[in-house]
Write an enzyme that holds these catalytic residues in place. Structure first.
Site, PDB file in Angstrom:
ATOM      1  N   LYS A  54      22.333 -98.046 -42.880  1.00 29.01           N
ATOM      2  CA  LYS A  54      22.815 -98.806 -41.466  1.00 29.01           C
ATOM      3  C   LYS A  54      23.901 -99.574 -41.948  1.00 29.01           C
ATOM      4  O   LYS A  54      25.003 -99.490 -41.256  1.00 29.01           O
ATOM      5  CB  LYS A  54      21.624 -99.701 -41.041  1.00 29.01           C
ATOM      6  N   GLN A  98      14.459-105.674 -39.893  1.00 32.11           N
ATOM      7  CA  GLN A  98      14.107-104.369 -40.404  1.00 32.11           C
ATOM      8  C   GLN A  98      12.316-104.524 -40.333  1.00 32.11           C
ATOM      9  O   GLN A  98      11.702-105.157 -41.081  1.00 32.11           O
ATOM     10  CB  GLN A  98      14.393-103.736 -41.722  1.00 32.11           C
ATOM     11  N   ASP A 121      17.786-103.987 -31.386  1.00 28.38           N
ATOM     12  CA  ASP A 121      16.803-102.996 -31.572  1.00 28.38           C
ATOM     13  C   ASP A 121      16.106-102.956 -30.022  1.00 28.38           C
ATOM     14  O   ASP A 121      15.308-101.851 -29.768  1.00 28.38           O
ATOM     15  CB  ASP A 121      15.897-103.502 -32.434  1.00 28.38           C
TER      16      ASP A 121
END
Ligand code: NDP
Length: 299
Positions: A54, A98, A121
């Site tokens: 990422k 994460q 997200d």
């Protein structure tokens, strides 16, 4: 019939190019550089790989990447304090924690501490609610990637029958909401669904997000239907001893004989997920600055 292969790797490349071009314009015309902060708690090897990837792709499209690596025994208080700091930081437009988090940390509490406008997200309860009511929100990256590929392949999705297999909060449910928003007739199938093969066989679009290797076979698919395979499963390699192989939730060979179009694994949905994370960061940055959102990169 042999299905058209929907090349997610190439599509993700196109998305990244669009993002990079928009980022370059933002820098030149507005003096703004979008920034993505990724928070990793602990040393889960798979998570470390994702976070590295990422960060690398964020920098490649010209954005700022801020990595925060915390010890596995970090307290909830410290993690929340970091999120508060990132929420207040104007150079950070997107925040991603994460997952999974170590067991002592409450995932819901942590995710809901992120400013919803920076929640790239799309897991914050406000964004879930906004998407569920058909309003502008941050959309989870994997379903957004599936939607982009479906729109690209079909043009309009209006009136198509879509079956989403799987009802998780990160893939199945948001996928179903996105398809509904694009006026599909949506069915969500799951582990208790009766006659699941017959349910899938009615679909113009099947999205499989189950986590069971090669579960969906060609005889579940209506001839000419589009199959989006979200699954990522590592299984023992069929011919090379000691090695493993990545497969999806669909049996590619038999589905590709019947389907009109299909995403492969690897090289389908997977690469689109990070590309959509970059797209979401750009969208969040544009919204934060009252600028027009990037075209074709949002739901
Ligand atoms: P979850 O385990 O959270 O959810 C799986 C869903 O599948 C559940 O709703 C479950 O039903 C349903 N299910 C399980 N077994 C069956 C069955 N036999 N028949 C019908 N439905 C069944 O998984 P995720 O949604 O997180 O992930 C799904 C897959 O997608 C995984 O392979 C994962 O690795 C992959 N993935 C890929 C991403 C990418 O970037 N390409 C990103 C995220 C996930 P029930 O609710 O009834 O238990």
């Amino acid at each position: 019939m042999t299905a058209t292969v929907i090349d997610g790797k190439a599509f993700a490349g196109t998305v990244r190019e669009k993002v990079a071009a928009h980022v370059a314009r933002l820098k030149e015309e507005n003096g703004i550089t979008p920034g993505l902060a990724v928070v990793l708690v602990g040393e889960d090897p798979a998570s470390q790989v994702y976070v590295r990837s990422k960060g690398k792709q964020t920098v490649e499209v010209g954005m700022n990447s801020f990595e925060h690596k915390l010890d596995a025994d970090t307290s909830e208080e410290d993690l929340l304090a970091l999120l508060d700091k990132l929420n207040a930081d104007e150079t950070v437009h997107g925040i991603l924690v994460q997952l999974p988090l170590p067991k002592h940390l409450n995932e819901d509490l942590v995710i809901n501490r992120i400013d919803p406008a920076k929640d790239v997200d799309g897991f914050h309860i406000s964004n879930v609610g906004l998407l569920g009511t058909g309003q502008k929100s941050m959309v989870p990256c994997t379903p957004l990637g599936c939607l982009m590929m479906l729109r690209d392949h079909h043009g309009s999705l209006s009136g198509l029958n879509a079956v989403v297999v799987g009802r998780s909060n990160i893939v199945g449910k948001p996928m179903a909401n996105l398809l509904l928003k694009d006026s599909c007739t949506v069915t969500i199938a799951h582990s208790r669904t009766k006659n699941i093969e017959e349910v899938c066989k009615q679909a113009d679009i099947v999205v499989a997000a189950v986590g069971r290797p090669e579960m969906v076979t060609g005889d579940w698919i209506k001839p000419g239907a589009t199959v989006i395979d979200v699954g990522i499963n590592r299984i023992p390699h069929p011919t090379e001893e000691g090695k493993t192989k990545l497969v999806g939730d669909c049996d590619y060979a038999s589905c590709a004989e019947v389907a009109g179009a299909i995403t492969p694994v690897p090289g389908g949905v997977g690469p689109m997920t990070i590309a959509c994370l970059l797209a979401n960061t750009l969208t969040a940055c544009c919204r934060a600055n009252g600028l027009a959102e990037p075209e074709g990169l949002t739901a």
